[in-house]
Design an enzyme around this catalytic site. Structure first.
Site, PDB file in Angstrom:
ATOM      1  N   GLU A 212       4.982   3.326  10.708  1.00 38.14           N
ATOM      2  CA  GLU A 212       4.758   3.660   9.297  1.00 38.14           C
ATOM      3  C   GLU A 212       5.085   2.471   8.392  1.00 38.14           C
ATOM      4  O   GLU A 212       4.318   2.128   7.494  1.00 38.14           O
ATOM      5  CB  GLU A 212       5.601   4.877   8.901  1.00 38.14           C
ATOM      6  CG  GLU A 212       5.052   6.190   9.405  1.00 38.14           C
ATOM      7  CD  GLU A 212       3.659   6.468   8.862  1.00 38.14           C
ATOM      8  OE1 GLU A 212       3.379   6.132   7.708  1.00 38.14           O
ATOM      9  OE2 GLU A 212       2.850   7.018   9.615  1.00 38.14           O
TER      10      GLU A 212
ATOM     11  N   GLU B  96      -3.821   3.811   5.620  1.00 37.56           N
ATOM     12  CA  GLU B  96      -4.497   4.458   6.734  1.00 37.56           C
ATOM     13  C   GLU B  96      -5.351   3.475   7.530  1.00 37.56           C
ATOM     14  O   GLU B  96      -5.388   3.514   8.765  1.00 37.56           O
ATOM     15  CB  GLU B  96      -5.350   5.631   6.220  1.00 37.56           C
ATOM     16  CG  GLU B  96      -4.552   6.742   5.573  1.00 37.56           C
ATOM     17  CD  GLU B  96      -3.497   7.325   6.493  1.00 37.56           C
ATOM     18  OE1 GLU B  96      -3.683   7.282   7.726  1.00 37.56           O
ATOM     19  OE2 GLU B  96      -2.474   7.815   6.004  1.00 37.56           O
TER      20      GLU B  96
END
Length: 267
Positions: free
Chosen positions: A199, A137
């Site tokens: 991602e 994150e």
């Protein structure tokens, strides 16, 4: 030069001047959004999100998230400062919270505002696995993926007006896009979906940041394997809506590991 070619030249010039480079991977990205605009919106949305969320009263798990999170943040800040990115480091205002929710989810908003859901923590069996989540994150924030996605949305919405915006009042038009598509109350910055390229990039950068923080990057394999099994077990994780977990992802992590292990000194 005819009018059509002139527009193309102006558009190309805009794209070239609006390019940025992602730390560690070196990928070029379109960046039409000023950091100040995104950080201001992000801070307000984060505050609003927390006001409506149920924060965990489990002091042990909250302390774990904040301890591991701060370790990762410290390693990230050190990397940024050692690599000529002190301006980015100064923008990071790290904050770590745990929300009481069965959803298997976590997110980091621009500027370093991180939330981990208790549903996800049930799958975490070590500090290193937790570092996998937090480092991933954190990497989205460092790579400025939200800024990039909003820039792409700006291009999509403006279309033929893009050149006009570039040579006249781009700032006002851009603020309109941010306000309409990512306005306060929509919480889109909380749920903003990243594409597959972003991602994988966050996985790669995250492995290096967790290694720098002293967490064994191999823990990423066990964590993502558990996440994949969870998805196959019938309980759909909200985390998967923006964080795809599949055999390809695990395979990519295996490829990234040798590089990440160069930064791992152990504890």
């Amino acid at each position: 030069m005819n009018k059509k070619n002139g527009i193309l030249v102006l558009a190309l010039g805009l794209m070239l001047t609006a390019c940025s480079t992602v730390p560690i991977t070196g990928r070029s990205q379109l960046m039409l959004v000023q950091d100040a605009e995104i950080l201001s919106s992000s801070a307000l949305q984060y505050k609003q999100f927390l006001s409506g969320a149920k924060l965990s009263k489990n002091t042990q798990t909250t302390a774990q998230v904040r301890r591991v999170g701060q370790n990762v943040a410290n390693a990230t800040m050190l990397y940024l400062r050692q690599n000529g990115l002190s301006d980015m480091a100064s923008q990071m205002k790290w904050e770590f919270n745990v929300v009481e929710d069965k959803a298997i989810n976590a997110f980091c908003m621009p500027g370093g505002k991180i939330v981990v859901y208790t549903g996800l923590l049930k799958l975490v069996s070590s500090d290193a696995e937790l570092a996998t989540v937090i480092s991933h994150e954190v990497s989205h924030a460092v790579a400025r993926h939200s800024n990039e996605r909003i820039s792409q949305e700006y291009v999509r919405q403006m279309g033929g007006s893009l050149v006009g915006a570039a040579v006249s009042n781009k700032s006002a038009l851009l603020q309109t896009v941010v306000g309409q598509a990512y306005g306060i109350g929509s919480q889109v910055l909380v749920t903003l979906p990243y594409n597959r390229k972003q991602e994988y990039e966050a996985d790669k950068i995250g492995l290096i940041f967790m290694a720098m923080a002293g967490y064994n990057p191999n823990a990423a394999l066990t964590f993502w394997q558990k996440m994949s099994a969870q998805s196959g077990g019938g309980q759909q994780a909200d985390f998967f809506s923006t964080h795809p977990s599949d055999a390809n992802r695990v395979a990519a992590i295996r490829q990234y590991l040798p590089e990440a292990m160069k930064y791992y000194k152990g504890k």
